[in-house]
Design a protein around this motif. Structure first.
Motif, PDB file in Angstrom:
ATOM      1  N   VAL A   1       0.881  -1.164   0.000  1.00  0.00           N
ATOM      2  CA  VAL A   1       0.000   0.000   0.000  1.00  0.00           C
ATOM      3  C   VAL A   1       0.923   1.220   0.000  1.00  0.00           C
ATOM      4  CG1 VAL A   1      -1.817   1.259   1.190  1.00  0.00           C
ATOM      5  CG2 VAL A   1      -1.752  -1.241   1.320  1.00  0.00           C
ATOM      6  N   ALA A   2       0.692   2.125  -0.944  1.00  0.00           N
ATOM      7  CA  ALA A   2       1.580   3.280  -1.079  1.00  0.00           C
ATOM      8  C   ALA A   2       0.768   4.564  -1.237  1.00  0.00           C
ATOM      9  CB  ALA A   2       2.493   3.082  -2.288  1.00  0.00           C
ATOM     10  N   PHE A   3       1.292   5.633  -0.637  1.00  0.00           N
ATOM     11  CA  PHE A   3       0.630   6.932  -0.699  1.00  0.00           C
ATOM     12  C   PHE A   3       1.645   8.004  -1.057  1.00  0.00           C
ATOM     13  CE2 PHE A   3      -0.578  10.866   1.681  1.00  0.00           C
ATOM     14  CZ  PHE A   3      -1.603  11.250   0.831  1.00  0.00           C
ATOM     15  N   HIS A   4       1.316   8.809  -2.068  1.00  0.00           N
ATOM     16  CA  HIS A   4       2.158   9.942  -2.457  1.00  0.00           C
ATOM     17  C   HIS A   4       1.452  11.220  -2.016  1.00  0.00           C
ATOM     18  CE1 HIS A   4       4.624  12.694  -4.714  1.00  0.00           C
ATOM     19  NE2 HIS A   4       5.405  11.686  -5.068  1.00  0.00           N
ATOM     20  N   PRO A   5       1.992  11.921  -1.010  1.00  0.00           N
ATOM     21  CA  PRO A   5       1.297  13.090  -0.465  1.00  0.00           C
ATOM     22  C   PRO A   5       1.134  14.248  -1.452  1.00  0.00           C
ATOM     23  CG  PRO A   5       3.445  12.799   0.591  1.00  0.00           C
ATOM     24  CD  PRO A   5       3.244  11.627  -0.314  1.00  0.00           C
ATOM     25  N   GLU A   6       2.115  14.524  -2.291  1.00  0.00           N
ATOM     26  CA  GLU A   6       1.987  15.635  -3.249  1.00  0.00           C
ATOM     27  C   GLU A   6       0.968  15.338  -4.330  1.00  0.00           C
ATOM     28  OE1 GLU A   6       5.752  16.763  -4.887  1.00  0.00           O
ATOM     29  OE2 GLU A   6       6.600  17.238  -2.928  1.00  0.00           O
ATOM     30  N   LYS A   7       1.005  14.130  -4.837  1.00  0.00           N
ATOM     31  CA  LYS A   7       0.081  13.738  -5.903  1.00  0.00           C
ATOM     32  C   LYS A   7      -1.286  13.327  -5.374  1.00  0.00           C
ATOM     33  CE  LYS A   7       3.779  11.965  -8.831  1.00  0.00           C
ATOM     34  NZ  LYS A   7       4.337  10.761  -9.468  1.00  0.00           N
ATOM     35  N   GLN A   8      -1.370  13.144  -4.060  1.00  0.00           N
ATOM     36  CA  GLN A   8      -2.599  12.642  -3.431  1.00  0.00           C
ATOM     37  C   GLN A   8      -3.048  11.348  -4.129  1.00  0.00           C
ATOM     38  OE1 GLN A   8      -4.738  13.785  -0.596  1.00  0.00           O
ATOM     39  NE2 GLN A   8      -2.582  14.228  -0.244  1.00  0.00           N
ATOM     40  N   HIS A   9      -2.087  10.461  -4.313  1.00  0.00           N
ATOM     41  CA  HIS A   9      -2.343   9.184  -4.982  1.00  0.00           C
ATOM     42  C   HIS A   9      -2.153   8.057  -3.966  1.00  0.00           C
ATOM     43  CE1 HIS A   9      -1.126   5.851  -7.925  1.00  0.00           C
ATOM     44  NE2 HIS A   9      -2.425   6.036  -8.045  1.00  0.00           N
ATOM     45  N   LEU A  10      -3.185   7.257  -3.825  1.00  0.00           N
ATOM     46  CA  LEU A  10      -3.178   6.122  -2.913  1.00  0.00           C
ATOM     47  C   LEU A  10      -3.357   4.866  -3.748  1.00  0.00           C
ATOM     48  CD1 LEU A  10      -3.239   5.068   0.046  1.00  0.00           C
ATOM     49  CD2 LEU A  10      -5.710   5.535   0.035  1.00  0.00           C
ATOM     50  N   VAL A  11      -2.424   3.924  -3.611  1.00  0.00           N
ATOM     51  CA  VAL A  11      -2.459   2.726  -4.438  1.00  0.00           C
ATOM     52  C   VAL A  11      -2.251   1.478  -3.590  1.00  0.00           C
ATOM     53  CG1 VAL A  11      -0.006   2.912  -5.064  1.00  0.00           C
ATOM     54  CG2 VAL A  11      -1.554   1.657  -6.552  1.00  0.00           C
ATOM     55  N   HIS A  12      -2.977   0.442  -3.944  1.00  0.00           N
ATOM     56  CA  HIS A  12      -2.900  -0.859  -3.279  1.00  0.00           C
ATOM     57  C   HIS A  12      -2.543  -1.872  -4.368  1.00  0.00           C
ATOM     58  CE1 HIS A  12      -5.509  -4.340  -1.489  1.00  0.00           C
ATOM     59  NE2 HIS A  12      -4.213  -4.603  -1.373  1.00  0.00           N
ATOM     60  N   VAL A  13      -1.377  -2.524  -4.235  1.00  0.00           N
ATOM     61  CA  VAL A  13      -0.920  -3.477  -5.242  1.00  0.00           C
ATOM     62  C   VAL A  13      -0.828  -4.861  -4.620  1.00  0.00           C
ATOM     63  CG1 VAL A  13       0.877  -4.033  -6.923  1.00  0.00           C
ATOM     64  CG2 VAL A  13       0.450  -1.636  -6.320  1.00  0.00           C
TER      65      VAL A  13
END
Length: 175
Positions: free
Chosen positions: A40-52
């Protein structure tokens, strides 16, 4: 953590994501957990949350649908609690990363996008192949990415592109 989970985690962290790996969720009253979320990864600037959810299985599409449905539902239910104190986007991109599959005819699985390992590898190579080890080495905390960078830089010495009939180097871009 298997090599594919490690590679995915390294790739997202290298690009500025906060990454959680192999997180047990759904604690049971009598012990154990309902499920494990692989990456599970979150990029704060892009506001992108991804679950792989990477998998090297060779199951039928029906079996995969059942398995990934459980994982992706658990992700939607439990991911918000993994980053306490951080405001997360409401949408979670969920990816089924498959080693033995094609997404030519089937584009999604259990509501998540299908990505092949070949597509992941191409994305990684595109992102790091132009960076010379001597001037922009991938940091040593990412050993798999660093190995790919090293292999890309030394592919000609290894003879990887010399017998390619397609006039492009499948490992690291054009010949």
């Amino acid at each position: 953590m298997n090599h594919l989970e490690q590679l995915v985690a390294e790739w997202y962290e290298y690009r500025g994501y906060f990454v959680r790996r192999n997180v047990q969720v759904g604690k049971r009253d009598k012990g154990g957990y309902d499920c494990e979320l692989d990456v599970v990864a979150f990029h704060p600037e892009k506001q992108h949350l991804v679950h792989v959810e990477p998998s090297m299985d060779a199951h039928t599409w029906a079996k995969r649908e059942e398995r990934f449905a459980k994982k992706f539902l658990a992700g939607r239910n439990h991911i918000p609690a993994l980053f306490k104190g951080i405001v997360l986007p409401s949408e979670i991109e969920q990816i089924a990363l498959l080693g033995f599959a094609s997404n030519t005819n089937v584009k999604s699985l259990a509501g998540g996008r299908i990505m092949t390992t070949a597509e992941l590898f191409a994305e990684i190579v595109t992102g790091i192949s132009g960076k010379r080890v001597a001037k922009a080495a991938v940091p040593e905390q990412y050993p798999l990415l660093r190995t790919i960078q090293f292999a890309c830089e030394h592919r000609h010495a290894a003879g990887w592109s010399s017998s390619n009939p397609f006039k492009t180097d499948p490992l690291c871009g054009s010949a």
